[in-house]
Design a protein around this motif. Structure first.
Motif, PDB file in Angstrom:
ATOM      1  N   PRO A 110       0.824  -1.214   0.000  1.00  0.00           N
ATOM      2  CA  PRO A 110       0.000   0.000   0.000  1.00  0.00           C
ATOM      3  C   PRO A 110       0.855   1.260   0.000  1.00  0.00           C
ATOM      4  O   PRO A 110       1.973   1.288   0.516  1.00  0.00           O
ATOM      5  N   HIS A 111       0.296   2.294  -0.585  1.00  0.00           N
ATOM      6  CA  HIS A 111       0.943   3.595  -0.648  1.00  0.00           C
ATOM      7  C   HIS A 111      -0.121   4.645  -0.350  1.00  0.00           C
ATOM      8  O   HIS A 111      -1.124   4.743  -1.071  1.00  0.00           O
ATOM      9  N   TYR A 112       0.093   5.415   0.707  1.00  0.00           N
ATOM     10  CA  TYR A 112      -0.905   6.386   1.147  1.00  0.00           C
ATOM     11  C   TYR A 112      -0.330   7.785   1.060  1.00  0.00           C
ATOM     12  O   TYR A 112       0.828   8.025   1.426  1.00  0.00           O
ATOM     13  N   LEU A 113      -1.160   8.687   0.599  1.00  0.00           N
ATOM     14  CA  LEU A 113      -0.774  10.087   0.434  1.00  0.00           C
ATOM     15  C   LEU A 113      -1.567  10.932   1.417  1.00  0.00           C
ATOM     16  O   LEU A 113      -2.805  10.925   1.397  1.00  0.00           O
ATOM     17  N   LEU A 114      -0.862  11.644   2.281  1.00  0.00           N
ATOM     18  CA  LEU A 114      -1.471  12.590   3.225  1.00  0.00           C
ATOM     19  C   LEU A 114      -0.911  13.972   2.909  1.00  0.00           C
ATOM     20  O   LEU A 114       0.305  14.179   2.980  1.00  0.00           O
ATOM     21  N   SER A 115      -1.767  14.883   2.563  1.00  0.00           N
ATOM     22  CA  SER A 115      -1.310  16.198   2.117  1.00  0.00           C
ATOM     23  C   SER A 115      -1.977  17.290   2.925  1.00  0.00           C
ATOM     24  O   SER A 115      -3.211  17.340   3.041  1.00  0.00           O
ATOM     25  N   ALA A 116      -1.140  18.178   3.484  1.00  0.00           N
ATOM     26  CA  ALA A 116      -1.649  19.369   4.150  1.00  0.00           C
ATOM     27  C   ALA A 116      -1.857  20.514   3.175  1.00  0.00           C
ATOM     28  O   ALA A 116      -2.341  21.579   3.560  1.00  0.00           O
ATOM     29  N   LEU A 117      -1.464  20.295   1.909  1.00  0.00           N
ATOM     30  CA  LEU A 117      -1.659  21.291   0.858  1.00  0.00           C
ATOM     31  C   LEU A 117      -2.860  20.891   0.016  1.00  0.00           C
ATOM     32  O   LEU A 117      -2.987  19.726  -0.387  1.00  0.00           O
ATOM     33  N   GLN A 118      -3.728  21.834  -0.233  1.00  0.00           N
ATOM     34  CA  GLN A 118      -4.905  21.536  -1.032  1.00  0.00           C
ATOM     35  C   GLN A 118      -4.515  21.408  -2.506  1.00  0.00           C
ATOM     36  O   GLN A 118      -3.799  22.260  -3.041  1.00  0.00           O
ATOM     37  N   PRO A 119      -4.968  20.357  -3.198  1.00  0.00           N
ATOM     38  CA  PRO A 119      -4.585  20.182  -4.603  1.00  0.00           C
ATOM     39  C   PRO A 119      -5.310  21.186  -5.496  1.00  0.00           C
ATOM     40  O   PRO A 119      -6.413  21.648  -5.167  1.00  0.00           O
ATOM     41  N   ASP A 120      -4.676  21.499  -6.607  1.00  0.00           N
ATOM     42  CA  ASP A 120      -5.384  22.333  -7.571  1.00  0.00           C
ATOM     43  C   ASP A 120      -6.365  21.464  -8.352  1.00  0.00           C
ATOM     44  O   ASP A 120      -6.471  20.250  -8.134  1.00  0.00           O
ATOM     45  N   GLU A 121      -7.072  22.063  -9.261  1.00  0.00           N
ATOM     46  CA  GLU A 121      -8.138  21.349  -9.963  1.00  0.00           C
ATOM     47  C   GLU A 121      -7.601  20.174 -10.767  1.00  0.00           C
ATOM     48  O   GLU A 121      -8.179  19.082 -10.771  1.00  0.00           O
ATOM     49  N   ASP A 122      -6.475  20.364 -11.458  1.00  0.00           N
ATOM     50  CA  ASP A 122      -5.920  19.289 -12.270  1.00  0.00           C
ATOM     51  C   ASP A 122      -5.406  18.150 -11.406  1.00  0.00           C
ATOM     52  O   ASP A 122      -5.621  16.971 -11.718  1.00  0.00           O
ATOM     53  N   GLU A 123      -4.720  18.478 -10.291  1.00  0.00           N
ATOM     54  CA  GLU A 123      -4.213  17.435  -9.390  1.00  0.00           C
ATOM     55  C   GLU A 123      -5.358  16.642  -8.774  1.00  0.00           C
ATOM     56  O   GLU A 123      -5.284  15.410  -8.662  1.00  0.00           O
ATOM     57  N   ALA A 124      -6.424  17.337  -8.387  1.00  0.00           N
ATOM     58  CA  ALA A 124      -7.572  16.642  -7.806  1.00  0.00           C
ATOM     59  C   ALA A 124      -8.212  15.707  -8.831  1.00  0.00           C
ATOM     60  O   ALA A 124      -8.625  14.581  -8.497  1.00  0.00           O
ATOM     61  N   ARG A 125      -8.298  16.143 -10.077  1.00  0.00           N
ATOM     62  CA  ARG A 125      -8.893  15.294 -11.117  1.00  0.00           C
ATOM     63  C   ARG A 125      -8.044  14.052 -11.351  1.00  0.00           C
ATOM     64  O   ARG A 125      -8.561  12.941 -11.446  1.00  0.00           O
ATOM     65  N   ARG A 126      -6.730  14.216 -11.446  1.00  0.00           N
ATOM     66  CA  ARG A 126      -5.855  13.068 -11.694  1.00  0.00           C
ATOM     67  C   ARG A 126      -5.872  12.078 -10.526  1.00  0.00           C
ATOM     68  O   ARG A 126      -5.849  10.855 -10.722  1.00  0.00           O
ATOM     69  N   LEU A 127      -5.932  12.601  -9.308  1.00  0.00           N
ATOM     70  CA  LEU A 127      -5.995  11.708  -8.146  1.00  0.00           C
ATOM     71  C   LEU A 127      -7.324  10.975  -8.100  1.00  0.00           C
ATOM     72  O   LEU A 127      -7.384   9.790  -7.740  1.00  0.00           O
TER      73      LEU A 127
END
Length: 1017
Positions: free
Chosen positions: A651-668
């Motif tokens: 497993p690989h988990y991503l925890l981000s304190a930075l809000q993604p931009d629109e393109d990053e959110a779409r790709r995720l």
């Protein structure tokens, strides 16, 4: 279960029933509709809020009179009529049929059975009569809570009602209701007043100059205002029940009266062990040391009018030993041999008014002082909590109790941290040099370890891990696909899994509940799981993380089950992400994993460098996640069939304190859409296309509306985070600290003490009379602490040590007095436990520990070496010292006690001194050519310092010196088995492995399994 999250029908993350609110799971809060507040809320008339005693006009109705007369008639019939009828109709209690000698050997006839039944009726009447006598005595003499008559719960409750109604007929017509008064602190022997005795007690005369209208008696109630902390010691429901009701076991009555009611700060009482200063608690009718207020007053008004005792017309008593309203009988009063000074017995003004204590002076060895309250409010990631002033007399051993709030509540996170810390300490011991001890934490780092030890739920973490691995193994053997788990509820009763799709065929010992939507593993079955049989079974659900705590357990969710993004919002997002990251990095229910942190957590790589890495932006890690995507692969099935080593299932988990931009959110979002992958994404902010929205409210609640959860969030604010990092950095120090030479003992080694406290093994105190089981553990810990702190301890500090979550001064002082009486007096008639001139509690010189004797013998052995005396004399003293060692330090102590050892040098000193003495004696015996004695010396040290591999190497050399290869092989095999199964991680020091290769070349390393690092916690 009637409350649970409903799994989706068509896809994970939605609800199967449209238009209906999701049901709440067991452990979540009830509805949160607030009580009316503000200007629009109803307020009672002004005269109801008077602070002066009010004479209440009696309003006894005809119904009350008839009720009392009826109760009197019933009592008379029961007490007099029943025996009269029995004698007239059935004869004496013991008929002739029961007096025959062959009663137990002859066949019973109808007459004998009737005679037995008549005897039972007489016994029941006798029990009733005894209840009547007890209740009337308690009501007339006002002796407090009536004594409990054995086996007569319902009968005594009925008699209590009847006697109370009868006594009401003879109550005086004037009743005084003190609307506000200063609550006096309880005495060492607290007393309570029964309801039947309280009515006449309220008939005391008062001044006639009452300016306000009378207040009807039926419109009042009793409340208790939770007091501010005295030092770092907070009140608990048990202590409030003990002070106000006379029995701490009645705390559940207070809890039920106040559960889910809105308090002045807007929060609610949801867990019995979590109350806050300033809360206004409704109390039972027989409570004392409480406020009597109008039933129409809201809690904010009550708090405003009654929290300041100086505003009342009553003068607080002096800060002396408090006295109850009634003096108990002489037989019940045991004069305490310890008279506590004023600092230990605060006046009512001290109890109710927040203490303004200047911050303690920081020494050079401790971190700088914490920022002020205003500075703390500037930190957006820290929830608002009550200020906790330092204790009146700061002492390092009592430090850190203000970190218990978060670290102590996150029980699974604390269990993982404790295991990871144990692994680091074990590796420190590999490198420890003789003559030095391990570096110990100080300041907030020590505070963090105290909180972790208090909060760690190691058995719960074990049951969660092994239960899931067992489930995976059973499903793999049956060739079944594991279900998707949306949430887990872990409590003392067992482990509940909310699954999708529902399946009523749960593999044993799991049980299917609620139509197969819940699979349950009872706690007794979880404790019986054989860990060795699951050593090679992969973790099927590594993405489980704690959401928070409910009313009766912990709630976890599976990051992978979201099948998409999880957006975390609220004021404490960073604190929530930090808690998630630490738990993922240290939990034991996962194997190999990767955790990528974005925008926070650079220091967490020091906790688990093999699991955690950091990145500067989401864009840096997106290509890696996209490259791992493998559509059409079944992750859960692959895991349980042993393909966990395949990178596709790591497993690989991503925890981000930075809000993604629109393109990053779409790709995720594309990565996990409509399928389960070995990945999870928790991103700060209101993320577009998020599957779950995880909200952390201002008051520290965690909500996921899609699952119907509303629980107390697990958070790791900045100060707690820094303290944990500081603790692990201390555990990485390899140089250690020099061992100081012990001070000379007051007693010569040959003089037997009056009382001996044995610490080097199982805890024993002798010779003293045995205490009842419920009190012996606490009394023993008190004596152990004082015996290892001969300089004395202030009672306030001692209260913080023994009751880390808070204690009332009266409860603390009663315990001290009880222990003083238990220890008794020395040969000169002086108490063994006393207060010195500075107000500190100390043990007398005739109380000695085996640790003191060990130190004295080791010190004398060192002096012989310095004086150039023969080694044989030194060896004789060291043998006597090691003869005192019977096992690990304080072996068998309860797991939830002695957390103060984390901030105390005792554990570090004892381990180092015992290991050094055994090493020195082993070296002397080897030099003399006595290999058998050298083996005995090394084994004596290993009884206490079993993780010190320097001693294991001494044992290997001594066993080799005996010339017995079989004996050496036994030692090597034992060392290997211990290293492989060690709860804090497998492996041996490189020096130890090299020595084994040198001494036993024939040892076949190929037949051994790898010494892998086992699961944490």
């Amino acid at each position: 279960m009637s409350q649970k999250p409903t799994p989706p029908g068509s896809r994970e993350g939605g609800w199967s029933r449209r238009g209906e609110p999701p049901p709440r799971p067991r452990g979540s809060a009830a509805s949160r509709s607030p009580a009316p507040r503000g200007p629009g809320a109803q307020r009672p008339p002004e005269q109801w809020r008077t602070r002066r005693p009010v004479r209440i006009t009696p309003k006894r109705t005809v119904r009350d009179v008839f009720a009392g007369l009826g109760a009197l008639v019933v009592l008379a019939a029961l007490v007099g009529g029943v025996p009269y009828a029995l004698i007239r109709l059935a004869g004496p209690p013991l008929p002739a049929e029961l007096l025959h000698a062959d009663l137990f050997v002859r066949q019973l006839g109808p007459e004998t059975i009737v005679a037995i039944l008549i005897l039972l009726v007489w016994l029941a009447w006798l029990q009733l009569l005894l209840c009547v006598i007890v209740e009337i005595y308690a009501g007339i003499r006002r002796v407090g809570l009536p004594a409990r008559v054995p086996l007569s719960g319902g009968t005594q409750a009925l008699v209590n009602r009847l006697v109370s109604a009868v006594l009401l007929l003879f109550t005086a017509t004037a009743v005084v209701a003190p609307v506000a008064h200063a609550s006096a602190p309880p005495s060492i022997a607290p007393q309570t007043v029964a309801l039947s005795a309280q009515l006449p007690a309220l008939s005391a005369p008062v001044a006639a100059d009452v300016e306000h209208a009378p207040l009807p008696a039926r419109e009042t109630k009793k409340v208790y205002i939770v007091q501010p902390p005295h030092g770092r010691h907070h009140e608990s429901l048990w202590e409030i029940a003990d002070k106000c009701l006379g029995d701490g076991r009645r705390y559940d009555e207070i809890f039920r009266l106040n559960q889910h009611k809105v308090q002045p700060d807007g929060s609610r009482l949801r867990m019995a062990d979590l109350i806050r200063p300033g809360w206004v608690l409704d109390m039972p009718d027989d409570a004392r040391n409480v406020e009597v207020v109008s039933t129409g007053d809201d809690r904010s008004t009550i708090l405003e009018e009654h929290q300041n005792p100086s505003a009342t017309n009553e003068t607080p008593p002096k800060a002396e030993t408090p006295k109850t309203a009634e003096t108990p009988p002489k037989a019940e009063q045991a004069p305490p041999p310890v008279v506590l000074p004023e600092p230990a017995m605060p006046s009512p003004a001290q109890v109710q008014t927040p203490v303004q204590t200047p911050p303690p002076v920081q020494n050079s060895a401790q971190p700088t002082a914490e920022p002020s309250a205003a500075a703390n409010q500037e930190k957006p990631d820290e929830p608002r909590r009550e200020e906790r002033p330092p204790v009146a007399e700061p002492e390092e051993a009592a430090a850190g109790l203000d970190l218990v709030d978060y670290l102590g509540a996150a029980t699974l996170l604390s269990a993982g941290l404790l295991a990871a810390l144990g692994r680091r300490r074990r590796e420190q011991l590999w490198r420890r040099a003789f003559g030095r001890r391990l570096a110990r934490p100080r300041g907030d780092a020590a505070s963090a370890e105290v909180a972790i030890r208090l909060g760690a739920d190691t058995p719960g973490s074990r049951m969660l891990d092994l239960g899931l691995r067992l489930l995976g193994k059973l499903l793999a053997e049956a060739d079944r696909r594991p279900p998707a788990i949306y949430a887990v509820h872990l409590s003392a009763r067992g482990l509940d899994l909310w699954i999708q799709p529902a399946d009523e065929e749960a593999p044993e010992p799991w049980e299917a509940c609620d139509g197969g939507q819940v699979w349950r593993l009872p706690a007794h079955e979880g404790r019986r799981i054989d860990e060795n049989s699951l050593a090679d079974m992969p973790a099927p659900y590594p993405g489980l993380v704690s959401l928070g705590s409910g009313d009766d357990g912990r709630v976890l969710i599976d990051l992978e089950a979201a099948r998409g993004l999880i957006g975390m919002t609220g004021a404490h997002t960073v604190a929530g992400l930090a808690a998630l990251a630490v738990e993922l990095a240290t939990n034991r229910w996962s194997d190999d994993m990767r955790i990528t942190l974005v925008g926070f957590g650079d220091e967490l790589t020091e906790l688990a460098p093999d699991r955690v890495r950091t990145a500067g932006s989401i864009a840096e890690v997106l290509p890696e996640f996209e490259g791992r995507l493998q559509p059409g692969r079944d992750v859960l099935t692959g895991r349980i069939h042993g393909r966990v080593a395949d990178p596709a299932w790591t497993p690989h988990y991503l925890l981000s304190a930075l809000q993604p931009d629109e393109d990053e959110a779409r790709r995720l979002a594309v990565l996990g859409k409509d399928m389960r992958t070995a990945a999870g994404f928790v991103l700060a902010g209101d993320v577009p296309n998020a599957t779950w929205h995880w909200e952390i409210t201002e008051d520290g609640r965690a909500r996921i509306d899609a699952l119907g959860f509303d629980v107390e969030a697990h958070l790791l604010p900045r100060r707690h985070y820094d303290a944990v990092i500081g603790l692990f950095r201390t555990a990485q120090e390899s140089d250690g600290e020099p061992l100081a030479m012990p001070e000379p003992s007051e007693q010569a080694p040959g003089e037997p003490p009056s009382i001996e406290v044995r610490l080097l093994g199982p805890v024993e105190i002798s010779p003293v009379d045995p205490l009842e089981e419920g009190r012996a553990v606490l009394a023993t810990e008190l004596v152990v602490y004082l015996a290892t702190h001969r300089e004395g301890v202030h009672p306030v500090v001692l209260g913080g040590v023994l009751w880390p979550r808070g204690v009332q001064p009266g409860v603390r002082d009663a315990t001290i007095a009880r222990v003083a009486e238990w220890l008794g007096h020395d040969s000169a008639g002086r108490p063994h436990l006393f207060l010195d001139d500075s107000g500190r509690l100390r043990l007398g010189p005739e109380v000695r520990t085996d640790w003191q004797l060990f130190n004295e013998l080791a010190r004398r052995a060192k002096e012989l070496v310095d004086a150039g005396r023969p080694e044989s004399a030194q060896a004789e003293l060291l043998e006597k010292a090691l003869g005192l060692v019977r096992g690990p330090l304080l072996n068998g102590r309860p797991g939830n006690r002695y957390a103060w050892l984390a901030a105390d040098p005792l554990e570090y000193d004892v381990t180092a001194w015992v290991a050094d003495a055994a090493h020195e004696l082993c070296s002397i015996r080897l030099a003399e050519g006595d290999a058998q004695a050298a083996v005995a010396a090394a084994r004596a040290g290993l009884l206490l310092a079993a993780d010190d591999e320097g001693l294991w190497r001494d044992l290997l050399r001594a066993a080799h010196a005996t010339g017995d290869q079989a004996r050496l092989r036994v030692v090597v095999d034992g060392l290997y088995r211990r290293a492989a199964s060690h709860p804090y991680g497998g492996g041996m020091a490189p020096e130890t492995e090299a020595l084994i290769e040198e001494l036993l070349p024939s040892w076949n390393r190929g037949k051994r399994t790898d010494l892998r690092t086992p699961r944490l916690a």
